[in-house]
Structure formats: C-alpha cells, structure tokens
Design a protein around this motif. Structure first.
Motif, PDB file in Angstrom:
ATOM      1  N   VAL A  63       0.841  -1.208   0.000  1.00 45.85           N
ATOM      2  CA  VAL A  63       0.000   0.000   0.000  1.00 45.85           C
ATOM      3  C   VAL A  63       0.874   1.254   0.000  1.00 45.85           C
ATOM      4  O   VAL A  63       0.607   2.209  -0.744  1.00 45.85           O
ATOM      5  CB  VAL A  63      -0.967  -0.002   1.207  1.00 45.85           C
ATOM      6  CG1 VAL A  63      -1.703   1.323   1.333  1.00 45.85           C
ATOM      7  CG2 VAL A  63      -1.966  -1.157   1.100  1.00 45.85           C
ATOM      8  N   MET A  66       2.465   1.648  -3.448  1.00 42.76           N
ATOM      9  CA  MET A  66       1.447   2.027  -4.425  1.00 42.76           C
ATOM     10  C   MET A  66       1.146   3.528  -4.319  1.00 42.76           C
ATOM     11  O   MET A  66       1.062   4.233  -5.321  1.00 42.76           O
ATOM     12  CB  MET A  66       0.169   1.220  -4.224  1.00 42.76           C
ATOM     13  CG  MET A  66      -0.925   1.613  -5.212  1.00 42.76           C
ATOM     14  SD  MET A  66      -2.492   0.786  -4.916  1.00 42.76           S
ATOM     15  CE  MET A  66      -2.988   1.503  -3.377  1.00 42.76           C
ATOM     16  N   HIS A  67       0.998   4.018  -3.090  1.00 45.05           N
ATOM     17  CA  HIS A  67       0.701   5.442  -2.925  1.00 45.05           C
ATOM     18  C   HIS A  67       1.896   6.323  -3.292  1.00 45.05           C
ATOM     19  O   HIS A  67       1.705   7.427  -3.818  1.00 45.05           O
ATOM     20  CB  HIS A  67       0.202   5.715  -1.497  1.00 45.05           C
ATOM     21  CG  HIS A  67      -1.250   5.426  -1.347  1.00 45.05           C
ATOM     22  ND1 HIS A  67      -1.732   4.151  -1.223  1.00 45.05           N
ATOM     23  CD2 HIS A  67      -2.322   6.249  -1.341  1.00 45.05           C
ATOM     24  CE1 HIS A  67      -3.046   4.194  -1.133  1.00 45.05           C
ATOM     25  NE2 HIS A  67      -3.431   5.449  -1.215  1.00 45.05           N
ATOM     26  N   LYS A  70       1.702   6.486  -7.061  1.00 45.96           N
ATOM     27  CA  LYS A  70       0.635   7.407  -7.475  1.00 45.96           C
ATOM     28  C   LYS A  70       1.066   8.853  -7.247  1.00 45.96           C
ATOM     29  O   LYS A  70       0.848   9.713  -8.101  1.00 45.96           O
ATOM     30  CB  LYS A  70      -0.659   7.111  -6.696  1.00 45.96           C
ATOM     31  CG  LYS A  70      -1.291   5.798  -7.091  1.00 45.96           C
ATOM     32  CD  LYS A  70      -2.561   5.409  -6.368  1.00 45.96           C
ATOM     33  CE  LYS A  70      -3.105   6.262  -5.306  1.00 45.96           C
ATOM     34  NZ  LYS A  70      -4.344   5.773  -4.699  1.00 45.96           N
ATOM     35  N   TRP A  82      -3.726  10.857   0.170  1.00 39.39           N
ATOM     36  CA  TRP A  82      -2.583  10.020  -0.211  1.00 39.39           C
ATOM     37  C   TRP A  82      -1.453  10.177   0.808  1.00 39.39           C
ATOM     38  O   TRP A  82      -0.850   9.205   1.234  1.00 39.39           O
ATOM     39  CB  TRP A  82      -2.066  10.385  -1.591  1.00 39.39           C
ATOM     40  CG  TRP A  82      -2.936   9.946  -2.731  1.00 39.39           C
ATOM     41  CD1 TRP A  82      -4.120   9.246  -2.658  1.00 39.39           C
ATOM     42  CD2 TRP A  82      -2.695  10.172  -4.113  1.00 39.39           C
ATOM     43  NE1 TRP A  82      -4.613   9.036  -3.913  1.00 39.39           N
ATOM     44  CE2 TRP A  82      -3.755   9.596  -4.839  1.00 39.39           C
ATOM     45  CE3 TRP A  82      -1.688  10.814  -4.812  1.00 39.39           C
ATOM     46  CZ2 TRP A  82      -3.840   9.630  -6.216  1.00 39.39           C
ATOM     47  CZ3 TRP A  82      -1.760  10.856  -6.201  1.00 39.39           C
ATOM     48  CH2 TRP A  82      -2.835  10.266  -6.892  1.00 39.39           C
ATOM     49  N   GLU A 121      -0.982  -2.776  -8.787  1.00 37.68           N
ATOM     50  CA  GLU A 121      -2.134  -2.148  -8.132  1.00 37.68           C
ATOM     51  C   GLU A 121      -2.232  -0.671  -8.474  1.00 37.68           C
ATOM     52  O   GLU A 121      -3.333  -0.146  -8.649  1.00 37.68           O
ATOM     53  CB  GLU A 121      -2.070  -2.363  -6.617  1.00 37.68           C
ATOM     54  CG  GLU A 121      -2.354  -3.807  -6.233  1.00 37.68           C
ATOM     55  CD  GLU A 121      -2.455  -4.026  -4.738  1.00 37.68           C
ATOM     56  OE1 GLU A 121      -2.745  -3.070  -3.998  1.00 37.68           O
ATOM     57  OE2 GLU A 121      -2.252  -5.183  -4.315  1.00 37.68           O
ATOM     58  N   ALA A 122      -1.094   0.005  -8.575  1.00 34.31           N
ATOM     59  CA  ALA A 122      -1.112   1.425  -8.950  1.00 34.31           C
ATOM     60  C   ALA A 122      -1.671   1.585 -10.360  1.00 34.31           C
ATOM     61  O   ALA A 122      -2.464   2.495 -10.628  1.00 34.31           O
ATOM     62  CB  ALA A 122       0.292   2.022  -8.853  1.00 34.31           C
ATOM     63  N   ASP A 124      -3.765  -0.514 -11.880  1.00 31.91           N
ATOM     64  CA  ASP A 124      -5.202  -0.812 -11.804  1.00 31.91           C
ATOM     65  C   ASP A 124      -5.979   0.354 -11.216  1.00 31.91           C
ATOM     66  O   ASP A 124      -7.035   0.724 -11.722  1.00 31.91           O
ATOM     67  CB  ASP A 124      -5.452  -2.059 -10.944  1.00 31.91           C
ATOM     68  CG  ASP A 124      -4.964  -3.335 -11.599  1.00 31.91           C
ATOM     69  OD1 ASP A 124      -4.671  -3.323 -12.811  1.00 31.91           O
ATOM     70  OD2 ASP A 124      -4.859  -4.359 -10.878  1.00 31.91           O
ATOM     71  N   GLU A 125      -5.454   0.928 -10.143  1.00 36.45           N
ATOM     72  CA  GLU A 125      -6.187   1.983  -9.443  1.00 36.45           C
ATOM     73  C   GLU A 125      -6.215   3.303 -10.210  1.00 36.45           C
ATOM     74  O   GLU A 125      -7.205   4.018 -10.186  1.00 36.45           O
ATOM     75  CB  GLU A 125      -5.600   2.200  -8.046  1.00 36.45           C
ATOM     76  CG  GLU A 125      -6.500   3.055  -7.176  1.00 36.45           C
ATOM     77  CD  GLU A 125      -6.070   3.065  -5.732  1.00 36.45           C
ATOM     78  OE1 GLU A 125      -5.809   4.177  -5.228  1.00 36.45           O
ATOM     79  OE2 GLU A 125      -6.012   1.993  -5.113  1.00 36.45           O
ATOM     80  N   THR A 126      -5.125   3.613 -10.911  1.00 35.41           N
ATOM     81  CA  THR A 126      -5.056   4.894 -11.617  1.00 35.41           C
ATOM     82  C   THR A 126      -5.593   4.823 -13.041  1.00 35.41           C
ATOM     83  O   THR A 126      -5.911   5.853 -13.637  1.00 35.41           O
ATOM     84  CB  THR A 126      -3.606   5.399 -11.698  1.00 35.41           C
ATOM     85  OG1 THR A 126      -2.839   4.456 -12.460  1.00 35.41           O
ATOM     86  CG2 THR A 126      -3.002   5.607 -10.323  1.00 35.41           C
TER      87      THR A 126
END
Length: 151
Positions: A63, A66-67, A70, A82, A121-122, A124-126
C-alpha cells in the motif's frame, strides 16, 4: 485430573471458545503446568503470530509503495488523503519493526516482490498503463520508510 485428559479437554476448548482457551493456556503456563497444555494448538498459534506480522509488513509495504507511485506519477491528483495513507503505512511498518527488528530482513528480502505488486495495483487503481511505472523500483528502500520523504 490426569494431565493427558486435561490437555485433551483444553484441545476441545480450542474449537469451542478460543478466548477461553487462551485464558486457560496462559493460566497453565503461569502455573508451570506444562503437561496440561494443548501443545499442538499452542505451537500452531505461535507460528501464526510470526506469519501475521510478516503479512502485515508485506501488505502495508504494498500500500505504501502504491501510494508513493501514485504520488510520483500522478502529480496533478495528489491529495492529503494520499499523504495521510503514506504516513500511516510508514508508521505501522515502523511499529511492527520496533516490536520485531528481525523483520527488517524480511522487508528487505521481499521489497522487490512488494514493489511488483504495488506497481500492478497502482496501474489498476489509476487506470494508467503499467508501463508508466518503472519495472525496477525508483525509490531507495531507505527513503520509503523515512518519515516525511516523498518522491
């Protein structure tokens, strides 16, 4: 009471009322009544404690990374949320490492794997292509856990 029978009864309690099993196990340990302890389940629980801390380190590091990704690759969308998440993940990782300093080695050994998961994950999320995020982590491992550091 027969020690074997006591340990067997305690083993049954493990499946019926876990909290009571813990209380009784602690009591037996304090009284040094080792023959009455449900050793099989006690060993299993101690092993799971170590696995729990490793999972927590891994999940929080993913996590956090990932942040940080981002934050670095979507500067136009930076938010205090964030930064708050980054700070909280760092804080929790540091707390686990304070309790179990040997897990620093685990963190170092799994950093690349956690980064690869954070990268996916970054993406996918962005909604950004995974190619936007470098295959090799762009941050120094020491910086990732440094309070206040941002890319």
């Amino acid at each position: 009471m027969n020690p074997n029978k006591s340990a067997q009864e305690l083993a049954k309690l493990y499946d019926i009322d876990f909290a009571q099993w813990i209380d009784k196990t602690v009591q037996l340990l304090e009284e040094k009544r080792f023959a009455d302890i449900d050793l099989k389940n006690l060993i299993e629980e101690i092993e799971s404690l170590g696995k729990r801390d490793k999972r927590e380190i891994q999940n929080r590091l993913i996590v956090l990374l990932m942040h940080l990704l981002k934050y670095a690759y979507q500067p136009e969308k930076r938010s205090t949320s964030w930064i708050s998440t980054i700070n909280e993940q760092r804080r929790q990782i540091v707390l686990v490492l304070q309790d179990s300093p040997s897990l620093k080695n685990y963190l170092n050994q799994n950093f690349a794997d956690c980064y690869a998961k954070a990268r996916r994950e970054a993406s996918d999320e962005t909604g950004l292509s995974i190619a936007v995020f470098p295959e090799e982590y762009p941050f120094a491992e020491v910086d990732v856990l440094t309070e206040g550091w941002l890319p």
